[in-house]
Design a protein around this motif. Sequence first.
Motif, PDB file in Angstrom:
ATOM      1  N   ILE A  39      10.025   5.248 -10.778  1.00 27.27           N
ATOM      2  CA  ILE A  39       9.408   4.432  -9.723  1.00 27.27           C
ATOM      3  C   ILE A  39       8.538   3.343 -10.350  1.00 27.27           C
ATOM      4  CG2 ILE A  39       7.694   4.516  -7.876  1.00 27.27           C
ATOM      5  CD1 ILE A  39       8.818   7.276  -7.158  1.00 27.27           C
ATOM      6  N   GLN A  40       7.757   3.703 -11.400  1.00 31.74           N
ATOM      7  CA  GLN A  40       6.900   2.718 -12.061  1.00 31.74           C
ATOM      8  C   GLN A  40       7.742   1.609 -12.698  1.00 31.74           C
ATOM      9  OE1 GLN A  40       3.457   2.716 -12.092  1.00 31.74           O
ATOM     10  NE2 GLN A  40       3.734   0.684 -12.945  1.00 31.74           N
ATOM     11  N   SER A  55      15.663   2.102  -3.760  1.00 31.43           N
ATOM     12  CA  SER A  55      15.696   3.198  -4.733  1.00 31.43           C
ATOM     13  C   SER A  55      14.343   3.907  -4.804  1.00 31.43           C
ATOM     14  CB  SER A  55      16.087   2.647  -6.110  1.00 31.43           C
ATOM     15  OG  SER A  55      17.356   2.041  -6.067  1.00 31.43           O
ATOM     16  N   ILE A  56      13.254   3.132  -4.739  1.00 35.03           N
ATOM     17  CA  ILE A  56      11.906   3.739  -4.755  1.00 35.03           C
ATOM     18  C   ILE A  56      11.726   4.636  -3.542  1.00 35.03           C
ATOM     19  CG2 ILE A  56       9.449   3.214  -4.522  1.00 35.03           C
ATOM     20  CD1 ILE A  56       9.993   0.700  -6.232  1.00 35.03           C
ATOM     21  N   CYS A  57      12.097   4.134  -2.348  1.00 36.37           N
ATOM     22  CA  CYS A  57      11.960   4.936  -1.121  1.00 36.37           C
ATOM     23  C   CYS A  57      12.803   6.205  -1.204  1.00 36.37           C
ATOM     24  CB  CYS A  57      12.365   4.114   0.100  1.00 36.37           C
ATOM     25  SG  CYS A  57      11.203   2.816   0.504  1.00 36.37           S
ATOM     26  N   ARG A 108       3.016  -3.908  -8.453  1.00 39.95           N
ATOM     27  CA  ARG A 108       2.080  -2.923  -9.000  1.00 39.95           C
ATOM     28  C   ARG A 108       2.006  -1.738  -8.049  1.00 39.95           C
ATOM     29  NH1 ARG A 108      -1.123  -6.875  -6.678  1.00 39.95           N
ATOM     30  NH2 ARG A 108      -2.868  -6.141  -5.390  1.00 39.95           N
ATOM     31  N   LEU A 109       1.698  -0.593  -8.608  1.00 39.27           N
ATOM     32  CA  LEU A 109       1.731   0.669  -7.863  1.00 39.27           C
ATOM     33  C   LEU A 109       0.350   1.310  -7.897  1.00 39.27           C
ATOM     34  CD1 LEU A 109       3.026   3.208  -6.544  1.00 39.27           C
ATOM     35  CD2 LEU A 109       3.700   3.914  -8.850  1.00 39.27           C
ATOM     36  N   GLU A 110      -0.090   1.803  -6.711  1.00 36.82           N
ATOM     37  CA  GLU A 110      -1.320   2.589  -6.615  1.00 36.82           C
ATOM     38  C   GLU A 110      -1.003   3.872  -5.857  1.00 36.82           C
ATOM     39  OE1 GLU A 110      -4.615   0.533  -4.995  1.00 36.82           O
ATOM     40  OE2 GLU A 110      -4.473  -1.179  -6.370  1.00 36.82           O
ATOM     41  N   ILE A 111      -1.581   4.981  -6.332  1.00 38.35           N
ATOM     42  CA  ILE A 111      -1.335   6.293  -5.709  1.00 38.35           C
ATOM     43  C   ILE A 111      -2.676   6.848  -5.262  1.00 38.35           C
ATOM     44  CG2 ILE A 111      -0.392   8.606  -6.014  1.00 38.35           C
ATOM     45  CD1 ILE A 111       1.352   7.496  -8.277  1.00 38.35           C
ATOM     46  N   VAL A 112      -2.745   7.207  -3.977  1.00 40.38           N
ATOM     47  CA  VAL A 112      -3.964   7.800  -3.406  1.00 40.38           C
ATOM     48  C   VAL A 112      -3.603   9.197  -2.917  1.00 40.38           C
ATOM     49  CG1 VAL A 112      -5.776   7.581  -1.684  1.00 40.38           C
ATOM     50  CG2 VAL A 112      -4.775   5.531  -2.711  1.00 40.38           C
ATOM     51  N   SER A 113      -4.241  10.226  -3.508  1.00 41.79           N
ATOM     52  CA  SER A 113      -3.875  11.592  -3.122  1.00 41.79           C
ATOM     53  C   SER A 113      -5.018  12.540  -3.426  1.00 41.79           C
ATOM     54  CB  SER A 113      -2.606  12.023  -3.862  1.00 41.79           C
ATOM     55  OG  SER A 113      -2.254  13.340  -3.514  1.00 41.79           O
ATOM     56  N   GLU A 114      -5.154  13.517  -2.534  1.00 45.77           N
ATOM     57  CA  GLU A 114      -6.068  14.632  -2.750  1.00 45.77           C
ATOM     58  C   GLU A 114      -5.374  15.911  -2.321  1.00 45.77           C
ATOM     59  OE1 GLU A 114      -9.796  14.106  -0.866  1.00 45.77           O
ATOM     60  OE2 GLU A 114     -10.285  12.221  -1.898  1.00 45.77           O
ATOM     61  N   THR A 115      -5.715  16.989  -2.970  1.00 47.72           N
ATOM     62  CA  THR A 115      -5.062  18.263  -2.662  1.00 47.72           C
ATOM     63  C   THR A 115      -5.298  18.644  -1.205  1.00 47.72           C
ATOM     64  OG1 THR A 115      -5.381  18.962  -4.952  1.00 47.72           O
ATOM     65  CG2 THR A 115      -4.863  20.680  -3.320  1.00 47.72           C
ATOM     66  N   GLY A 116      -4.201  18.895  -0.491  1.00 45.48           N
ATOM     67  CA  GLY A 116      -4.294  19.351   0.898  1.00 45.48           C
ATOM     68  C   GLY A 116      -4.356  18.241   1.918  1.00 45.48           C
ATOM     69  N   THR A 117      -4.450  16.963   1.504  1.00 47.09           N
ATOM     70  CA  THR A 117      -4.571  15.867   2.476  1.00 47.09           C
ATOM     71  C   THR A 117      -3.404  14.901   2.415  1.00 47.09           C
ATOM     72  OG1 THR A 117      -5.855  14.543   0.911  1.00 47.09           O
ATOM     73  CG2 THR A 117      -7.079  15.981   2.407  1.00 47.09           C
ATOM     74  N   PHE A 139       2.765  -0.038  -2.844  1.00 50.50           N
ATOM     75  CA  PHE A 139       3.507  -0.945  -3.719  1.00 50.50           C
ATOM     76  C   PHE A 139       3.184  -2.377  -3.277  1.00 50.50           C
ATOM     77  CE2 PHE A 139       6.118   2.307  -5.657  1.00 50.50           C
ATOM     78  CZ  PHE A 139       6.111   3.297  -4.691  1.00 50.50           C
ATOM     79  N   MET A 140       2.526  -3.153  -4.154  1.00 47.95           N
ATOM     80  CA  MET A 140       2.178  -4.534  -3.856  1.00 47.95           C
ATOM     81  C   MET A 140       3.113  -5.460  -4.624  1.00 47.95           C
ATOM     82  SD  MET A 140      -0.453  -2.502  -3.204  1.00 47.95           S
ATOM     83  CE  MET A 140      -1.427  -2.238  -4.671  1.00 47.95           C
ATOM     84  N   LEU A 141       3.865  -6.320  -3.905  1.00 46.20           N
ATOM     85  CA  LEU A 141       4.841  -7.229  -4.505  1.00 46.20           C
ATOM     86  C   LEU A 141       4.468  -8.661  -4.144  1.00 46.20           C
ATOM     87  CD1 LEU A 141       6.454  -4.482  -3.744  1.00 46.20           C
ATOM     88  CD2 LEU A 141       8.479  -5.828  -4.283  1.00 46.20           C
ATOM     89  N   PRO A 142       4.428  -9.571  -5.149  1.00 37.93           N
ATOM     90  CA  PRO A 142       4.181 -10.986  -4.831  1.00 37.93           C
ATOM     91  C   PRO A 142       5.423 -11.583  -4.178  1.00 37.93           C
ATOM     92  CG  PRO A 142       4.639 -10.698  -7.167  1.00 37.93           C
ATOM     93  CD  PRO A 142       4.575  -9.322  -6.588  1.00 37.93           C
TER      94      PRO A 142
END
Length: 725
Positions: free
Chosen positions: A689-690, A636-638, A699-708, A714-717
């Motif tokens: 998604i959260q 569902s997240i994908c 836990r969820l981490e988002i890495v983003s910059e405008t234009g890149t 998603f880290m799951l134990p």
Amino acid sequence: MRHVAALWCFLGLIGTSMAQRAPLPELNFDRRTDKGYLDSLKTVGLNYLKSVDGLPRAVLNDSLKLEGLRYMALVYKQVRGPARDSLHYYANKLVSQSVAYNDRVYAVRGLMLDEYYFRVFKGDYPKALQINQRASELCVGLPKETSPLWQVHMNMGDIHLLLKEYNPALQSYEKSLALLPLNTLVKERNRKLLISQVVSQMGEVYDIQKRYDEARTRFEDARTIAYQTNSQTNIAYTSQRLGEFFMARRQPEQATHCYEEALAIWTRLGDIPGQASVFSRLAEGYLQLNQLDKAIDYGEKSLQIARQRESKRLLQMATSALYQVYRAAGKPDKALALYEEFVAVRDSLTSHKRIDEIIAIQKRYDIEKVQAEAEKQQLLQRQQLMNIRRQAELDQLKAKVEAEQLAAVVRETQLKQRIEANRLRAANEKTRLENRARIDFLNQNLEQQKLSRQFLLVGLFMLLAFLAVFIRKSRQIAHQKKQIEALNHGLEDKVRERTAELEAANHLLLTKNREIEEALLRGQTAERRRVAADLHDNLGGILSAIKMSLSALNPGRLTDREQHIYENLMHMTKEAYAEVRYLSHNLQPDELEKQGLAKALLRLTDKLNITHLTRFKLDTASLPTLDKNTEFQLYSICLELCNNILKHADATEAEISFRQIGSELTMIVRDNGRGMTTTESPGMGLQNIQERTEAVNGRLEIVSETGTGTTFLFMLPLSSDMAVV
């Protein structure tokens, strides 16, 4: 090896580095003639170097700095003109920085880039040979998985080929082919491109040696490998080279087929010199096929480009081909004019060729001097190495004798220590037993004295009348004490029994919880199926009926405004029907329940790649089998992220991949779209998604910059409850 491990951490776990900086984009060699594209890569590389320049010294930070320098050198390797001297600048800087960081792998990579500058751009073969020898020395002792020795052998093969030393060239190419598949630092696609290049060069040697069957096999193998990589530039080069082989064997049909394929690629890439070289070859091929109109057309196109670019090599090829074509077509005037122009160009090139041959002789002499000096140095190094080995053997024998003596002393000391320890333990045990006996004796005396004092006190205060009562009470107290001890003993047994019962009940409760969760998942699955069926059957049927009803109308009788409304209604009905079908299928896809998450994601990406412009990639090699609930939440997240990418990201490429590190599974979803900003408020999709991530304790981490682009981590134990296999 620590630097190599740090490099793989940088390449494999982008987004978890200390500053979460955007990774360097991979070079697209098919666009190396695009100046704007190369300028953008220079800007990205310079910004990257600025971002890592101030980082403190550490293994990972050093690797980041070295990778930035190597990236800038690779970009300038594709540049033509005066700016290409920057390749030498960045290659030298990479070598000096790698030596300062004691990183031999990056030092050799920098030397290989500098060698390319002197061999290809400057034509200084002695200098290139010296650089290769230095790189070869640095490769000594490096493991095959990380050693760039394959590139040293490949470059040596090219130098031998330029010097017409064909057997040494073949030996160098074969060594490079043997080492390339073992190297893990080279990406799979780039490894295939390099293998294609080496195989093609071996075909060149076989062709010169008139071993035509082997040459053709190598050229065809190189072309097949280029197709596997989908590198348009390499496909064009290998197809054109195979066409030249067929043309030299007087096989024009096969040759023109290869040339036409190369021409289509050069045209698509906008490579004018590539088109011109193929035009002249096609003119020769169609001349042999007696298709003179096509031959004249291609020859004139090649001649026009050659004159525009003032390229004598292209002009020689074009005039030679057109002269033969016009001669065969019965046009002697044009043939004569082109022949005269061909002779003039040929004479000019011949004079240049003679000068080049004189320079080549001088360079060959210089190379022989370099080789002689290198052999002399190698002899000195071998002698020094033999002396060092002899001294090392003597030192080893001496150390062995000393080690044996020391071992004997250690064994004797250990034996004495064990004997002394046993003696001390025996003495300690004896002392402990004696002290215990003395304590018991003193306790008995104290008890007796206590009883005596009690009897004396009772006798003083209660006299003889209370003596019998006291004795009776004492007996009752002793009896009650025994009963209390018995009750305490029984209570301990009951506590142990109760503890065992509670543990069994707890285990049963956990089992029931799992059964409830499984039943809940089955219920959710059934409900999703029912909703999907209702969407497809009921709402889909209603939309189909609306569409049929609208189709029954005659648009010709409507006004312009009504026809516009009618077309909008038809379009919205089609979109609604497609959306209902999409939702009904993805609520609970059959592949997810029957074949697992990997197959479901593969089916999803295949459908998205067919119907949308964004190209989705999938890597499930590290994905284990999970429980149904976890697989559904991840699917569902994908699905939600794919919808967001298609609707909002404006991306051309996206990727879904899984990495298992220890007891943690990481799912990475990234795209190269317009990215997100920190000021954008999260929508309902990101909230869902959260919530799904928290539902599987992730836990969820988002890495983003405008234009890149944007990267979701998603880290799951991987607990036993997730049923990982």
